[in-house]
Scaffold this motif. Structure first.
Motif, short mmCIF file in Angstrom:
data_model
loop_
_atom_site.label_atom_id
_atom_site.label_comp_id
_atom_site.label_asym_id
_atom_site.label_seq_id
_atom_site.Cartn_x
_atom_site.Cartn_y
_atom_site.Cartn_z
N ILE A 40 0.85 -1.21 0.06
CA ILE A 40 -0.01 -0.06 -0.05
C ILE A 40 0.86 1.34 0.08
O ILE A 40 0.32 2.35 -0.23
CB ILE A 40 -1.15 0.00 1.28
CG1 ILE A 40 -0.15 0.02 2.59
CG2 ILE A 40 -2.01 -1.17 1.01
CD1 ILE A 40 -1.47 0.29 3.71
N LYS A 41 2.08 1.19 0.55
CA LYS A 41 2.89 2.27 0.06
C LYS A 41 4.14 2.24 -0.94
O LYS A 41 4.29 3.14 -1.69
CB LYS A 41 3.69 2.48 1.41
CG LYS A 41 2.63 2.89 2.73
CD LYS A 41 3.21 2.96 4.04
CE LYS A 41 2.17 3.37 5.03
NZ LYS A 41 2.64 4.00 6.38
N CYS A 90 6.02 4.52 9.65
CA CYS A 90 5.98 3.35 8.59
C CYS A 90 6.14 3.78 7.19
O CYS A 90 5.38 4.33 6.52
CB CYS A 90 4.86 2.71 9.00
SG CYS A 90 4.60 0.95 7.82
N ARG A 147 3.80 5.93 17.43
CA ARG A 147 4.53 5.35 15.96
C ARG A 147 3.59 6.03 14.89
O ARG A 147 2.29 6.08 15.17
CB ARG A 147 4.58 3.99 16.01
CG ARG A 147 4.61 3.41 14.81
CD ARG A 147 4.55 1.73 14.90
NE ARG A 147 4.81 0.85 13.90
CZ ARG A 147 3.93 0.50 13.06
NH1 ARG A 147 2.70 0.94 13.23
NH2 ARG A 147 4.22 0.02 12.21
N CYS A 194 -0.87 3.40 10.13
CA CYS A 194 -2.22 3.23 9.75
C CYS A 194 -3.23 3.07 11.07
O CYS A 194 -2.80 2.58 11.90
CB CYS A 194 -2.53 1.83 8.98
SG CYS A 194 -1.52 1.83 7.36
N PRO A 207 -2.32 -3.74 12.47
CA PRO A 207 -2.27 -4.89 13.40
C PRO A 207 -0.67 -5.14 13.59
O PRO A 207 -0.86 -6.07 14.48
CB PRO A 207 -2.43 -6.01 12.27
CG PRO A 207 -3.07 -5.22 11.01
CD PRO A 207 -2.43 -3.81 11.03
S1 SF4 Z 1 -0.77 -1.80 8.56
FE1 SF4 Z 1 1.01 -0.99 9.83
S2 SF4 Z 1 2.79 -1.98 9.14
FE2 SF4 Z 1 1.13 -2.14 7.66
S3 SF4 Z 1 1.68 -0.35 6.31
FE3 SF4 Z 1 -0.01 0.14 7.81
S4 SF4 Z 1 1.25 1.05 9.46
FE4 SF4 Z 1 2.69 -0.03 8.09
#
Ligand code: SF4
Length: 411
Positions: A137-138, A186, A255, A258, A262
């Protein structure tokens, strides 16, 4: 620059804010002029927002030379915490008012977090499994956006990222991939390390992290107290700092990632947001993280019945491994997320607050279509046993340990 004192900056040994900014200027002056085109990888989180607004301010105020082109790539994962998503919209308006090109980068529909889990049935990531989400997703969408941008340009792009390592960065020059260190954001380490070597980008992309040496308190100080002032750009960054606890943000040190990630031990950022009376209407969002945990439970998944032969002919290491989420559980998850979204938005309407979008109508339609079509991830047919079925244990060498009591004997 006006001296800016703060109680954060006592102790003598710590770098002062102005010195930190001076180091950022030096790194941009050292590497920037070699690259006519710059890009900024921005997620809406604290580190990349500080980097973005500071770099633009440094250009606008003539402290660093403007590149020939500058493109801001906003990584919209569709999973952002609502106050950050709203702040990002405002900052995008402020960038566009300055004539800066902003590209919103989102994963293709079937790869989005909600669609991948609830539509395709891939279990939510956890700390013991392959972490597919950050790349999917990134990183991958950013790679694609950069490839497209590079096709329009001659030469290299200097990609500016919000990677930050604090004072230790000055000593050891290490870039860590971990996003759990010091409240890091992240994806930023991945942008720094993985992107330059991606197919089609190798040799055409250089990266620079001008705030690498910033301590987390510098980031908060910039977002909350400096950037919103007219002389530093009049940016809508205070909301980001407020979302993370305002003046206590440094101690909370949440942190950036998202909603309901999880992989995070706790939803610290969301819990902090909910302490603010303006955002308490988002309380139902706390139901997302437990849902991801629940969907990993055996009663919601299927499993391989025994030894599994892989495409290359070898035997899979973990016979009877648990696999995707059942169609029923996906529907349950979809209804649960839609319920959370509806509860937030009903309260938002009543209180005159911004509404949120966890699953938009296109995403919902796609999830329902994938479920209706009986879609399963690669390597699964959907006719495998439910993962909570009691079965003889199969070992990788083919040995089978029968059940002590069969179903017939027990009845
Ligand atoms: S769910 Fe958590 S580890 Fe996965 S992209 Fe989003 S912030 Fe990063």
């Amino acid at each position: 620059m006006k001296p800016h004192q703060s109680t954060f900056f006592d102790g003598g040994k710590r770098l002062q804010m102005t010195e930190s900014i001076e180091l950022a200027i030096q790194s941009l002056q050292a590497y920037g002029p070699d690259h006519p085109h710059w890009g900024i990888a921005w997620s809406g989180g604290k580190d990349s927002s500080a980097t973005l607004t500071m770099v633009i301010w440094l250009i606008d105020s003539g402290r660093i030379k403007a590149p020939k082109t500058l493109t801001v790539f906003y990584a919209d994962t569709r999973q952002e915490l609502p106050p950050l998503a709203i702040a990002a919209q405002q900052i995008m308006d402020e960038l566009r008012e300055r004539g800066i090109q902003v590209e919103v980068v989102t994963a293709p529909m079937d790869k989005r977090f909600m669609v991948y889990i609830l539509g395709r049935g891939v279990p939510p990531p956890n700390n013991n499994t392959l972490r597919w989400c950050t790349r999917q997703i990134k990183i991958d969408p950013m790679e694609q956006a950069l490839r497209e941008r590079l096709d329009q340009l001659d030469g290299q792009i200097l990609m500016i990222t919000g990677v930050r390592q604090g004072e230790s960065a000055i000593r050891d020059r290490r870039i860590e991939m971990s996003c759990s260190k010091d409240g890091a954001e992240c994806g930023q380490g991945w942008y720094q390390q993985v992107l330059p070597n991606a197919k089609g980008l190798r040799g055409r992309l250089a990266t620079l992290a001008p705030l690498l040496h910033f301590r987390v308190c510098h980031v908060w100080e910039w977002l909350k107290h400096w950037a919103p002032q007219e002389e530093f750009g009049d940016w809508s960054t205070a909301m980001i700092a407020d979302a993370y606890g305002g003046d206590e943000a440094e101690e909370i040190n949440a942190r950036t990632g998202c909603t309901g990630c999880p992989l995070a031990a706790e939803d610290t950022a969301l819990n902090t947001i909910l302490l603010n009376p303006q955002w308490t209407y988002l309380q139902p969002l706390t139901g997302i993280k437990p849902l991801w945990r629940e969907l990993r439970e055996p009663q919601h998944r299927i499993k391989k019945a025994g030894l599994e032969r892989l495409k290359d002919g070898s035997i899979a290491k973990n016979p009877q491994r648990m696999g995707p989420i059942t169609l029923e559980a996906r529907l349950m998850g979809l209804e649960r997320v839609l319920g959370i979204q509806a509860a937030c938005n009903t309260a938002a309407l009543a209180q005159g607050r911004p509404q949120i979008s966890l699953i938009n109508p296109d995403e919902e339609a796609r999830i329902r279509a994938l479920i209706a079509a009986g879609t399963w991830p690669d390597g699964w047919e959907g006719d495998e046993p439910a993962a909570d079925t009691v079965m003889p244990i199969v070992y990788q060498n083919g040995a089978v340990q029968p059940l002590l009591f069969s179903a017939e004997e027990a009845s």
